[in-house]
Scaffold this motif. Structure first.
Motif: not given
Lengths: 225, 225
Positions: A104, A108, A112, A132, A136
């Motif tokens: 994850y 992410k 960003c 973003e 996250a």
């Protein structure tokens, strides 16, 4: 090849990915050398060791290269398993949970963060990157909850994967005009705890001001400032 | 929950990621059920089991969910290790090499494939996706070289990760106007070998024409055809 009998890490001191490897090697007590790479002028050793991506980190073990930080961390956990310290738990389901959260983070944050620091100030991409990133970080904060570390009572795989981005928070905040400490107080306390309670983390992370200076230099180089 | 005592895979029959899990479960002889998900109308079970991504595959083991295909495959290798068959080799360096190539597949193919099948016919993105895909496939072909499988003599982790994209090749070819068999003959022979020599692969992959029909339906739904 220098150090061909030992463990050599090719790294750049600001790299969140390379610094994961420093933490892991230190936590497990693996003697190693760190070779500083200049990413604007990559060494022949780096290009020969990671011909596919040409990126740090690369871990050379007896001259054999291992690339990609997740792959290197799994390798370290498996190959240097006699020191007692492990990054991953032993239970397969708990291992899966740790790997899920590392995946994850890697899906992410690297998507960003560059929108914030590789865009001109005030560009729409900066605001997009900030939004973003907060989604996250708040998701990660919710997963952490009241636990001291992601996997429970001690520093583990997901902690190591995420905490190396913490020295960059100051840079994100200054460039995008927000406060991660205000938005994500639990995660901020967790990052401080990782460094306060784990010498392997404290010793492996760069000074946030040094990251900001480094990024400022790159931004000038690319005409963004 | 149905099947809460067993192993249940939430999948969509065309999913390269979900079909990796089918191959792994079959190869290791793990009894399991497959539940077909309609990705246009996701089940409450899927959304509850994978609240972060809402995607297939999800593997439910005694009701506990595991998400993300790489994570699931590592879990299967660790949790169901008594059958003799392993996806990953035992040597840590060889394990790292397998993981590196799986990460390569997942960094490259899912980034370029949608440019081909989610764009209007003739759009510049289609040509871009085709070029990127050929770079990735030729890189993988060079890594394979004269070996029958990526890790050597038998089907392993990297083979399983890549071969589930093979049923999509026909769709990529028809939409982007090229021939993967002509461009990558070694990889094409490898994909056939994976299915011919491994029942777990042959049983788990959809018919390429069915994938093409499925994609055509989605393209119509999204106004691309």
């Amino acid at each position: 090849m220098e150090g061909s009998k030992g463990v050599v890490l090719l790294n750049c001191f600001v790299s969140p990915f390379g610094n994961r490897v420093r933490i892991a090697l230190t936590k497990k007590g693996v003697e190693h050398e760190v070779t500083a790479e200049n990413m604007a002028q990559k060494s022949a050793l780096l290009l020969a060791s990671n011909p596919i991506h040409g990126k740090v980190p690369v871990l050379l073990v007896a001259g054999k290269p291992i690339c990609e930080s997740q792959v290197i961390l799994e390798f370290i956990d498996e190959a240097f398993s006699t020191t007692g310290e492990q990054l991953l738990p032993t239970d397969p389901y708990a291992r899966a949970q740790a790997r899920f959260w590392v995946a994850y983070v890697d899906a992410k944050i690297p998507a960003c963060a560059p929108k914030i620091w590789q865009s001109p100030k005030g560009a729409p991409a900066v605001e997009e990157g900030k939004k973003e990133m907060l989604v996250a970080l708040k998701t990660l904060e919710a997963e952490l909850g009241e636990k001291p570390y992601f996997a429970g009572e001690s520093l583990g795989y997901a902690d190591v994967a995420l905490v190396t981005f913490a020295p960059w928070f100051l840079t994100y905040e200054r460039l995008a005009g927000f406060s991660i400490a205000e938005e994500c107080p639990v995660l901020t306390a967790w990052a401080a705890r990782c460094a306060d309670e784990n010498e392997c983390v404290a010793k492996s992370l760069p000074d946030p001001e040094a990251v900001f200076q480094f990024v400022g230099g790159m931004r000038k180089h690319f005409g963004l400032e």
